[in-house]
Write a protein that holds these residues in place. Structure first.
Motif, PDB file in Angstrom:
ATOM      1  N   GLY A  61      -6.727   0.564  -1.518  1.00 11.85           N
ATOM      2  CA  GLY A  61      -7.498   1.575  -0.803  1.00 11.85           C
ATOM      3  C   GLY A  61      -7.720   1.257   0.660  1.00 11.85           C
ATOM      4  N   GLY A  62      -7.308   0.071   1.089  1.00  8.62           N
ATOM      5  CA  GLY A  62      -7.477  -0.306   2.497  1.00  8.62           C
ATOM      6  C   GLY A  62      -6.187  -0.121   3.266  1.00  8.62           C
ATOM      7  N   TRP A  63      -6.262  -0.325   4.581  1.00 11.61           N
ATOM      8  CA  TRP A  63      -5.056  -0.211   5.402  1.00 11.61           C
ATOM      9  C   TRP A  63      -5.011  -1.232   6.545  1.00 11.61           C
ATOM     10  CZ3 TRP A  63      -5.938   0.696  10.548  1.00 11.61           C
ATOM     11  CH2 TRP A  63      -7.184   1.231  10.894  1.00 11.61           C
ATOM     12  N   LYS A  64      -6.157  -1.733   6.966  1.00  4.35           N
ATOM     13  CA  LYS A  64      -6.179  -2.642   8.115  1.00  4.35           C
ATOM     14  C   LYS A  64      -5.421  -3.938   7.832  1.00  4.35           C
ATOM     15  CE  LYS A  64     -10.415  -0.985  10.315  1.00  4.35           C
ATOM     16  NZ  LYS A  64     -11.775  -1.336  10.798  1.00  4.35           N
ATOM     17  N   TYR A  65      -5.406  -4.361   6.564  1.00  5.75           N
ATOM     18  CA  TYR A  65      -4.723  -5.611   6.204  1.00  5.75           C
ATOM     19  C   TYR A  65      -3.229  -5.550   6.522  1.00  5.75           C
ATOM     20  CZ  TYR A  65      -2.554  -3.512   2.052  1.00  5.75           C
ATOM     21  OH  TYR A  65      -1.793  -2.755   1.205  1.00  5.75           O
ATOM     22  N   ARG A  66      -2.669  -4.335   6.587  1.00  7.59           N
ATOM     23  CA  ARG A  66      -1.231  -4.198   6.851  1.00  7.59           C
ATOM     24  C   ARG A  66      -0.855  -4.673   8.254  1.00  7.59           C
ATOM     25  NH1 ARG A  66      -0.555   2.011   4.889  1.00  7.59           N
ATOM     26  NH2 ARG A  66      -1.933   1.866   3.083  1.00  7.59           N
ATOM     27  N   GLY A 110       0.798  -1.211   0.000  1.00  3.94           N
ATOM     28  CA  GLY A 110       0.000   0.000   0.000  1.00  3.94           C
ATOM     29  C   GLY A 110       0.835   1.267   0.000  1.00  3.94           C
ATOM     30  N   MET A 111       2.141   1.156  -0.225  1.00  6.43           N
ATOM     31  CA  MET A 111       3.034   2.312  -0.253  1.00  6.43           C
ATOM     32  C   MET A 111       3.077   2.953  -1.637  1.00  6.43           C
ATOM     33  SD  MET A 111       6.042   0.497   1.971  1.00  6.43           S
ATOM     34  CE  MET A 111       7.217   1.845   1.935  1.00  6.43           C
ATOM     35  N   VAL A 112       2.643   2.206  -2.653  1.00  5.29           N
ATOM     36  CA  VAL A 112       2.496   2.712  -4.020  1.00  5.29           C
ATOM     37  C   VAL A 112       1.087   2.365  -4.483  1.00  5.29           C
ATOM     38  CG1 VAL A 112       3.194   2.377  -6.426  1.00  5.29           C
ATOM     39  CG2 VAL A 112       4.936   2.628  -4.659  1.00  5.29           C
ATOM     40  N   ILE A 113       0.395   3.320  -5.078  1.00  2.00           N
ATOM     41  CA  ILE A 113      -0.956   3.083  -5.583  1.00  2.00           C
ATOM     42  C   ILE A 113      -0.873   2.799  -7.081  1.00  2.00           C
ATOM     43  CG2 ILE A 113      -3.295   3.988  -5.795  1.00  2.00           C
ATOM     44  CD1 ILE A 113      -2.267   3.595  -2.914  1.00  2.00           C
ATOM     45  N   PRO A 114      -1.232   1.601  -7.527  1.00  2.00           N
ATOM     46  CA  PRO A 114      -1.160   1.292  -8.958  1.00  2.00           C
ATOM     47  C   PRO A 114      -2.171   2.108  -9.764  1.00  2.00           C
ATOM     48  CG  PRO A 114      -2.204  -0.507  -7.750  1.00  2.00           C
ATOM     49  CD  PRO A 114      -1.699   0.454  -6.728  1.00  2.00           C
ATOM     50  N   ILE A 167      -5.215  -6.185  -6.468  1.00  2.00           N
ATOM     51  CA  ILE A 167      -4.389  -6.958  -5.544  1.00  2.00           C
ATOM     52  C   ILE A 167      -5.300  -7.533  -4.472  1.00  2.00           C
ATOM     53  CG2 ILE A 167      -2.483  -6.937  -3.896  1.00  2.00           C
ATOM     54  CD1 ILE A 167      -1.374  -4.491  -5.346  1.00  2.00           C
ATOM     55  N   LYS A 168      -5.304  -8.850  -4.351  1.00  2.00           N
ATOM     56  CA  LYS A 168      -6.100  -9.514  -3.318  1.00  2.00           C
ATOM     57  C   LYS A 168      -5.191 -10.347  -2.421  1.00  2.00           C
ATOM     58  CE  LYS A 168     -10.460  -9.926  -5.904  1.00  2.00           C
ATOM     59  NZ  LYS A 168     -11.485 -10.874  -6.402  1.00  2.00           N
ATOM     60  N   ILE A 169      -5.461 -10.279  -1.136  1.00  2.00           N
ATOM     61  CA  ILE A 169      -4.800 -11.139  -0.159  1.00  2.00           C
ATOM     62  C   ILE A 169      -5.880 -11.922   0.558  1.00  2.00           C
ATOM     63  CG2 ILE A 169      -3.365 -11.225   1.913  1.00  2.00           C
ATOM     64  CD1 ILE A 169      -1.995  -8.684   0.999  1.00  2.00           C
ATOM     65  N   ASP A 170      -5.777 -13.238   0.484  1.00  2.00           N
ATOM     66  CA  ASP A 170      -6.823 -14.116   1.038  1.00  2.00           C
ATOM     67  C   ASP A 170      -8.197 -13.745   0.495  1.00  2.00           C
ATOM     68  OD1 ASP A 170      -4.991 -15.582   2.495  1.00  2.00           O
ATOM     69  OD2 ASP A 170      -5.205 -14.368   4.287  1.00  2.00           O
ATOM     70  N   ASP A 171      -8.255 -13.528  -0.821  1.00  2.00           N
ATOM     71  CA  ASP A 171      -9.490 -13.248  -1.566  1.00  2.00           C
ATOM     72  C   ASP A 171     -10.124 -11.900  -1.230  1.00  2.00           C
ATOM     73  OD1 ASP A 171      -9.442 -15.679  -2.995  1.00  2.00           O
ATOM     74  OD2 ASP A 171     -10.356 -16.724  -1.309  1.00  2.00           O
TER      75      ASP A 171
END
Length: 234
Positions: free
Chosen positions: A67-72, A49-53, A58-62
């Motif tokens: 645009g999110g941040w909690k996943y970090r 999330g440090m670069v916005i494509p 991009i999916k992690i665990d579906d």
């Protein structure tokens, strides 16, 4: 675990990622390789999330992470350069990071493993590069997360610390964790990585084991196999 689809990123007129697709299964050690300017740093920073494509998914665990941040909170990240506040001592830095992350930390074993007891009350600005890297590693692995991203983790490490780093990475793999590593040390890749993800001109040029890469390029060692990939002489 990680699913990247049609990822595109430009910086001005320079295309860094060009419709990149990548699937990383859960569990295992993946070396993300490529020459300078290949897009590997931009790829890693996009996942973080440090670069916005400019385009893509991009999916992690579906779950989409753009645009999110909690996943970090569920990613452990070791940056290439350990830019720590020079006026803090090591103990203060460890406590500060503990307070910042909403997770239980376990640092005592890591402090002992990397011989950092004698440095806990020393200012970070007075530490050698190798000792700062040990602190960097401690801050990364003192939290439990399913995804671990290590950017040039071997930098400045003495042989004993390098052995401990390899042990920790293998321990994390045994717990089912997914580890992404960027490095220019091919001997480290050959010893530790389950798969190689090789980027060239912003695209995935190869994905597979080191033995598969050597067979594909008809080379006996990984360094020459990588060099042949870079030259596109296949």
């Amino acid at each position: 675990m990680i699913e990247i689809s049609n990822l595109n990123k430009k910086f001005g007129k320079l295309t860094v990622l060009d419709g990149l697709d990548l699937h990383i299964d859960k569990g295992g050690i993946f070396a993300v390789l490529g020459p300078n300017g290949s897009g590997k740093t931009t790829l890693i920073k996009s996942v973080l999330g440090m670069v916005i494509p400019d385009k893509g998914e991009i999916k992690i665990d579906d779950q989409s992470v753009l645009g999110g941040w909690k996943y970090r909170n569920d990613i452990n990240y070791l940056p290439q350069i350990a830019n720590f506040p020079s006026n803090l001592n090591v103990r203060e830095l460890i406590n500060m990071v503990k307070n910042l992350r909403p997770k239980e930390a376990s640092d005592k074993d890591l402090i002992k493993r990397f011989g950092l007891e004698a440095f806990l009350d020393k200012k970070l600005g007075n530490l050698s590069g190798g000792t700062k890297q040990k602190v960097n590693i401690l801050l990364t692995f003192m939290f439990e997360s399913d995804l671990i991203i290590l950017d040039e983790p071997t930098t400045g490490l003495d042989p004993i610390s390098l052995i401990h780093l390899k042990e920790i990475i293998r321990e994390e793999k045994s717990k089912g964790r997914t580890i992404l590593i960027t490095t220019h040390i091919m001997s480290f890749v050959e010893e530790i990585a389950d798969e190689i993800v090789f980027l060239l001109d912003g695209e995935i040029y190869f994905k597979g084991s080191s033995s598969e890469l050597k067979q594909k390029t008809n080379q006996k060692d990984l360094e020459h196999a990588i060099a042949k990939l870079i030259s596109k002489d296949l």
